[in-house]
Design a protein around this motif. Structure first.
Motif, mmCIF file in Angstrom:
data_model
loop_
_atom_site.group_PDB
_atom_site.id
_atom_site.type_symbol
_atom_site.label_atom_id
_atom_site.label_comp_id
_atom_site.label_asym_id
_atom_site.label_seq_id
_atom_site.Cartn_x
_atom_site.Cartn_y
_atom_site.Cartn_z
ATOM 1 N N GLY A 1 -7.911 -10.587 -1.355
ATOM 2 C CA GLY A 1 -6.617 -9.937 -1.600
ATOM 3 C C GLY A 1 -6.400 -8.691 -0.766
ATOM 4 O O GLY A 1 -5.544 -7.873 -1.065
ATOM 5 N N PRO B 1 3.897 -9.281 -3.853
ATOM 6 C CA PRO B 1 3.577 -10.690 -4.101
ATOM 7 C C PRO B 1 4.115 -11.054 -5.490
ATOM 8 O O PRO B 1 4.006 -10.265 -6.430
ATOM 9 C CB PRO B 1 2.044 -10.710 -4.091
ATOM 10 C CG PRO B 1 1.649 -9.535 -3.270
ATOM 11 C CD PRO B 1 2.706 -8.489 -3.495
ATOM 12 N N ILE C 1 -10.875 -12.166 3.899
ATOM 13 C CA ILE C 1 -9.932 -11.069 3.613
ATOM 14 C C ILE C 1 -8.854 -11.566 2.648
ATOM 15 O O ILE C 1 -8.520 -10.907 1.668
ATOM 16 C CB ILE C 1 -9.287 -10.556 4.934
ATOM 17 C CG1 ILE C 1 -10.378 -10.096 5.884
ATOM 18 C CG2 ILE C 1 -8.261 -9.475 4.663
ATOM 19 C CD1 ILE C 1 -9.909 -9.684 7.251
ATOM 20 N N VAL D 1 -2.272 -9.509 12.989
ATOM 21 C CA VAL D 1 -1.009 -9.983 12.403
ATOM 22 C C VAL D 1 0.136 -9.758 13.397
ATOM 23 O O VAL D 1 0.984 -10.638 13.602
ATOM 24 C CB VAL D 1 -0.721 -9.263 11.066
ATOM 25 C CG1 VAL D 1 0.575 -9.761 10.449
ATOM 26 C CG2 VAL D 1 -1.847 -9.489 10.090
ATOM 27 N N GLY E 1 7.000 -10.985 4.024
ATOM 28 C CA GLY E 1 5.624 -10.461 3.958
ATOM 29 C C GLY E 1 5.200 -9.693 5.199
ATOM 30 O O GLY E 1 4.022 -9.371 5.356
ATOM 31 N N TYR E 2 6.137 -9.376 6.061
ATOM 32 C CA TYR E 2 5.866 -8.594 7.273
ATOM 33 C C TYR E 2 7.109 -7.780 7.583
ATOM 34 O O TYR E 2 8.211 -8.360 7.510
ATOM 35 C CB TYR E 2 5.544 -9.517 8.447
ATOM 36 C CG TYR E 2 5.263 -8.775 9.746
ATOM 37 C CD1 TYR E 2 3.963 -8.430 10.099
ATOM 38 C CD2 TYR E 2 6.304 -8.415 10.592
ATOM 39 C CE1 TYR E 2 3.709 -7.738 11.279
ATOM 40 C CE2 TYR E 2 6.054 -7.727 11.770
ATOM 41 C CZ TYR E 2 4.755 -7.389 12.100
ATOM 42 O OH TYR E 2 4.498 -6.700 13.264
HETATM 43 P P1 AMP Z 1 1.378 -13.452 0.785
HETATM 44 O O1 AMP Z 1 1.483 -14.949 0.755
HETATM 45 O O2 AMP Z 1 2.526 -12.796 1.507
HETATM 46 O O3 AMP Z 1 1.130 -12.855 -0.575
HETATM 47 O O4 AMP Z 1 0.080 -13.112 1.667
HETATM 48 C C1 AMP Z 1 -1.194 -13.622 1.335
HETATM 49 C C2 AMP Z 1 -2.275 -12.810 2.022
HETATM 50 O O5 AMP Z 1 -2.123 -12.902 3.450
HETATM 51 C C3 AMP Z 1 -2.231 -11.312 1.738
HETATM 52 O O6 AMP Z 1 -2.879 -10.986 0.512
HETATM 53 C C4 AMP Z 1 -2.968 -10.760 2.951
HETATM 54 O O7 AMP Z 1 -4.370 -10.973 2.830
HETATM 55 C C5 AMP Z 1 -2.459 -11.660 4.078
HETATM 56 N N1 AMP Z 1 -1.235 -11.119 4.710
HETATM 57 C C6 AMP Z 1 0.020 -11.659 4.652
HETATM 58 N N2 AMP Z 1 0.889 -10.920 5.347
HETATM 59 C C7 AMP Z 1 0.190 -9.900 5.872
HETATM 60 C C8 AMP Z 1 0.549 -8.773 6.677
HETATM 61 N N3 AMP Z 1 1.814 -8.560 7.076
HETATM 62 N N4 AMP Z 1 -0.450 -7.908 7.035
HETATM 63 C C9 AMP Z 1 -1.710 -8.116 6.653
HETATM 64 N N5 AMP Z 1 -2.125 -9.131 5.864
HETATM 65 C C10 AMP Z 1 -1.176 -10.028 5.482
#
Ligand code: AMP
Length: 221
Positions: free
Chosen positions: A56, A9, A52, A64, A85-86
């Motif tokens: 964080g 992040p 969740i 997901v 993010g995946y």
């Molecule tokens: P991000 O904007 O990518 O920092 O994601 C924000 C939040 O969404 C993360 O801190 C997780 O709680 C959740 N999140 C995003 N992508 C995933 C993923 N691939 N697997 C699990 N949780 C996720």
């Protein structure tokens, strides 16, 4: 073409996703954005994910994975897509491998934006965005002209509720504990490490060079 944008992040994935998406005319799928939208709409998934995200931590792989498959099955992903993010965990990576294989899709290219931890903490805890147009500001390096107001539409700037320093630390710890195995999973020719501390335009150029052999990217703008 399938592109996985990997990075902590605050590593600048969102900015670079917008750039690649424009250059290749393929959509960006950000699981973080999708989950935030689910929370805002108070869907069943959103209600389950809200606490969740606020803490964080990571949402369950099954939830997901189902959300991502649903999104990737839409017609706009036919010519390719960028995942931001995946996958974030090894089970998610294996799940994506099976999805790609079953559908006969090309092997993903992996762009890893690498940024040291202290820089990330400082970037994330000073990141604010416009409540209306969502333009992002960094109060240390790229502040708005008028304190607390967006340069574009003068709307109020707000902070993501998971960008506070305590939650930022939790998100970074969660990322770093999983990043090693994930990067090992994608080691090889399809992996490209990029120094995420370079200016955004330099990073965009490096990504373009990394993708040029496999994507028809025109030279120049
Ligand atoms: P991000 O904007 O990518 O920092 O994601 C924000 C939040 O969404 C993360 O801190 C997780 O709680 C959740 N999140 C995003 N992508 C995933 C993923 N691939 N697997 C699990 N949780 C996720």
């Amino acid at each position: 073409m399938i592109i996985l944008l990997v990075g902590s992040p605050g590593s600048g994935k969102g900015t670079q996703a917008r750039f690649i998406s424009e250059r290749l005319a393929i959509p960006t799928i950000s699981t973080g954005d999708m989950l935030r939208a689910e929370c805002e709409s108070e869907t069943v998934l959103g209600l389950a994910a809200q606490s969740i995200l606020a803490a964080g931590r990571l949402v369950d792989d099954e939830l997901v994975n189902a959300m991502v498959v649903n999104r990737l099955s839409r017609p706009d992903c036919g010519d390719g897509f960028i995942l931001d993010g995946y996958p974030r965990t090894i089970p998610q990576a294996f799940f994506l491998d099976s999805f790609v294989e079953e559908r006969g899709l090309p092997s993903p290219r992996v762009i890893h934006l690498d940024v040291p931890m202290p820089v990330l903490i400082s970037r994330l805890s000073s990141r604010w965005h416009c409540s209306t147009c969502h333009r992002t500001y960094n109060l240390l390096y790229q502040p708005p002209a008028r304190k607390g107001r967006c340069d574009v539409d003068d709307a109020m700037l707000v902070q993501r509720n998971d960008d506070t320093e305590q939650v930022v630390r939790q998100r970074l710890e969660s990322y770093h504990s999983l990043a090693g195995p994930l990067l090992d999973h994608y080691a090889g020719d399809r992996y490209h490490r990029i120094d995420g501390q370079c200016p955004p335009e330099d990073i965009s150029r490096q990504i373009e060079e990394a993708l040029r052999p496999v994507a028809a990217i025109p030279r120049g703008r």
